[in-house]
Write a protein that holds these residues in place. Structure first.
Motif, PDB file in Angstrom:
ATOM      1  N   MET A 117      42.166  63.520  36.826  1.00 21.84           N
ATOM      2  CA  MET A 117      43.584  63.479  36.454  1.00 21.84           C
ATOM      3  C   MET A 117      43.837  62.232  35.621  1.00 21.84           C
ATOM      4  N   PRO A 118      44.827  62.302  34.719  1.00 26.01           N
ATOM      5  CA  PRO A 118      45.178  61.072  34.005  1.00 26.01           C
ATOM      6  C   PRO A 118      45.716  60.039  34.999  1.00 26.01           C
ATOM      7  N   VAL A 119      45.379  58.781  34.778  1.00 26.95           N
ATOM      8  CA  VAL A 119      45.804  57.714  35.684  1.00 26.95           C
ATOM      9  C   VAL A 119      46.713  56.752  34.927  1.00 26.95           C
ATOM     10  N   TYR A 120      47.875  56.467  35.523  1.00 26.69           N
ATOM     11  CA  TYR A 120      48.825  55.508  34.961  1.00 26.69           C
ATOM     12  C   TYR A 120      48.974  54.370  35.949  1.00 26.69           C
ATOM     13  N   VAL A 121      48.991  53.152  35.411  1.00 28.94           N
ATOM     14  CA  VAL A 121      49.071  51.985  36.288  1.00 28.94           C
ATOM     15  C   VAL A 121      50.253  51.126  35.850  1.00 28.94           C
ATOM     16  N   GLU A 122      51.063  50.683  36.804  1.00 28.68           N
ATOM     17  CA  GLU A 122      52.158  49.768  36.494  1.00 28.68           C
ATOM     18  C   GLU A 122      51.532  48.553  35.812  1.00 28.68           C
ATOM     19  N   ALA A 123      52.008  48.228  34.611  1.00 26.88           N
ATOM     20  CA  ALA A 123      51.370  47.206  33.766  1.00 26.88           C
ATOM     21  C   ALA A 123      51.142  45.872  34.476  1.00 26.88           C
ATOM     22  N   SER A 124      52.103  45.440  35.296  1.00 24.74           N
ATOM     23  CA  SER A 124      51.976  44.127  35.955  1.00 24.74           C
ATOM     24  C   SER A 124      50.822  44.078  36.965  1.00 24.74           C
ATOM     25  N   ILE A 125      50.344  45.248  37.406  1.00 27.66           N
ATOM     26  CA  ILE A 125      49.191  45.280  38.321  1.00 27.66           C
ATOM     27  C   ILE A 125      47.966  44.707  37.612  1.00 27.66           C
ATOM     28  N   LEU A 126      47.882  44.966  36.308  1.00 25.70           N
ATOM     29  CA  LEU A 126      46.717  44.505  35.536  1.00 25.70           C
ATOM     30  C   LEU A 126      46.692  42.988  35.364  1.00 25.70           C
ATOM     31  N   ASP A 127      47.819  42.336  35.647  1.00 28.34           N
ATOM     32  CA  ASP A 127      47.884  40.867  35.545  1.00 28.34           C
ATOM     33  C   ASP A 127      47.406  40.177  36.819  1.00 28.34           C
ATOM     34  N   LEU A 128      47.273  40.941  37.891  1.00 30.67           N
ATOM     35  CA  LEU A 128      46.862  40.333  39.161  1.00 30.67           C
ATOM     36  C   LEU A 128      45.371  40.012  39.135  1.00 30.67           C
ATOM     37  N   GLU A 129      44.989  39.028  39.952  1.00 33.91           N
ATOM     38  CA  GLU A 129      43.600  38.617  40.007  1.00 33.91           C
ATOM     39  C   GLU A 129      42.750  39.633  40.762  1.00 33.91           C
TER      40      GLU A 129
END
Length: 162
Positions: A117-129
């Motif tokens: 399935m296509p996966v979408y991630v809340e952008a700010s999650i990618l900023d976490l360590e």
């Protein structure tokens, strides 16, 4: 010889991660029905913000998709639909979500799903360590670098947190 530690049996998620050589930490905890990320963050002693929920949703054509969201936030389905060019997005019914993912509700991992399935991630999650998300079983989180979501799942960043 393997060091003695709490043995957690493999899930499709951990099999995929190991096969791809991904680095992850394992965090079993005492699962509580309907406890959600509040329980897992408390059990792990981490902020609920770094515990990521795996939500199986569907568009107006009933095509499934995965949304990864901070534990302390909810998804604005309106904003999400607009960003992914769909008319509407809604959560799948539990039995439908289970059919698509192959995982039990409360144990859904974005890795190793039955259906791609296509996966979408809340952008700010990618900023976490480091983030903690389900490893494919109730009461079992894995800790990973959020970049793995992009590298292994081609997760697309969206802004739909409420």
């Amino acid at each position: 010889m393997l060091a003695k530690k709490e043995h957690v049996s493999e899930t499709p998620a951990t099999q995929l991660l190991r096969k791809r050589g991904a680095v992850f930490t394992e965090h079993p905890y005492a699962y509580e029905d309907h406890g959600g990320t509040a329980v897992s963050s408390r059990e792990l002693g981490v902020e609920e913000h770094v515990v990521v929920k795996t939500l199986v949703m569907q568009d107006e054509q009933a095509k499934p998709l995965i949304v990864l969201m901070h534990g302390d936030k909810t998804v604005s389905t309106k904003n999400l639909a607009r960003q992914i060019a769909c008319k509407s997005v809604e959560p799948c019914k539990p039995e439908v979500a289970q059919r698509h993912s192959g995982y039990m509700i409360g144990g859904t991992s974005p890795f190793g799903t039955k259906k791609t399935m296509p996966v979408y991630v809340e952008a700010s999650i990618l900023d976490l360590e480091k983030i903690y998300l389900n490893g494919g079983r109730r009461g079992y989180l894995i800790g990973i670098a959020p970049q793995l979501l992009v590298d292994l799942l081609s997760a697309k960043p969206v802004n739909c947190a409420l």
